[in-house]
Design an enzyme around this catalytic site. Sequence first.
Site, PDB file in Angstrom:
ATOM      1  CB  ILE A   4      -0.942   0.005   1.231  1.00  0.00           C
ATOM      2  CG1 ILE A   4      -0.149  -0.085   2.550  1.00  0.00           C
ATOM      3  CG2 ILE A   4      -1.936  -1.139   1.138  1.00  0.00           C
ATOM      4  CD1 ILE A   4      -1.022   0.000   3.802  1.00  0.00           C
ATOM      5  CB  CYS A  17     -19.925  14.981   2.467  1.00  0.00           C
ATOM      6  SG  CYS A  17     -19.484  13.396   3.197  1.00  0.00           S
ATOM      7  CG  HIS A  39      -3.820  -6.153   0.196  1.00  0.00           C
ATOM      8  ND1 HIS A  39      -2.811  -6.921   0.705  1.00  0.00           N
ATOM      9  CD2 HIS A  39      -4.761  -7.031  -0.257  1.00  0.00           C
ATOM     10  CE1 HIS A  39      -3.114  -8.210   0.573  1.00  0.00           C
ATOM     11  NE2 HIS A  39      -4.287  -8.299  -0.017  1.00  0.00           N
TER      12      HIS A  39
END
Length: 272
Positions: free
Chosen positions: A108, A175, A124
Amino acid sequence: MVSAAIAAFRAALGEATRVMVLSGAGVSAESGVPTFRGAGGLWRRWSATDLATPEAWARDPGLVWEFYDYRRRRMADVQPNPAHRALAAFEERWTAAGHQLALVTQNIDGLHELAGSRNVTRLHGSIWHVRCLRCGAVTPNRDVPITAAYEGAGSPEPDAPSRRFGPEDLPRCACSGVLRPHVVWFGEPLGAEDLEGAVRAAERCDVLLVVGTSAVVYPAAGLIPLARRSGAVVAEINLEPTPATRDVDHHFCGPAGAVVPELLDDLPKRTT
Ligand code: OAD
């Protein structure tokens, strides 16, 4: 001196048109990124596999973010090593020769991409992306610390004072939903498209190069026998044998940073 096994592997590559690479944490070890199951795999008293779970997140998202914030800090300044660079340079030559290369990584850290690899599937996820739990948006994010509350936190020492992080400390989306690391945790499904692409690549490749993975985490580990059953020549590079070793054609024992360049440099050979 080129060993007979290296010569045999390079001969197989000479016959190939489709190559797949499956990489794991070992490919980044020489860049200074700790592996999961080796020494240095612990953060405080937890292994990565204790905290990289939906259960850990449900219990204490502030602690999970503290762990990821620490990992992001560790990874922020690391650089690709000769293994990443040899894979990227090989992809460039290989595709320029009209062949195909698929690099499927369990990592990652983004180091393959930083080295210049292009056709990368991140099985991943990515530690440099965050995902909103409310609206689902996935966005790049390189903030370290992830929010001001994490400044000075994240010590990996077993006796580090534990600080509680509350909802107000967590990173938020525009948001206002809570953001989580865009990585796959234990017990979560892989992205369907990513997995399908990886399975297709394993079924179709002529040669599979497996680099620096303990080959114990599925479904990634299952790609190795799948490629072999589908007729690929499979080679593994690792510091030690793994459960996959008995099923591969070649096991090259050594550090990826030395072995990958030795296997791939100057291939494919120029024909003109
Ligand atoms: P692991 O930590 O399980 O295994 C790393 C492997 O790399 C071991 O087999 C080491 O022997 C080998 N290794 C270490 N240094 C090396 C070097 N310099 N050159 C070559 N090999 C070396 O890491 P992964 O196999 O990537 O999943 O782990 C798979 C998954 O389990 C990870 O993606 C992560 C983890 O929990 C998730 O987070 C979902």
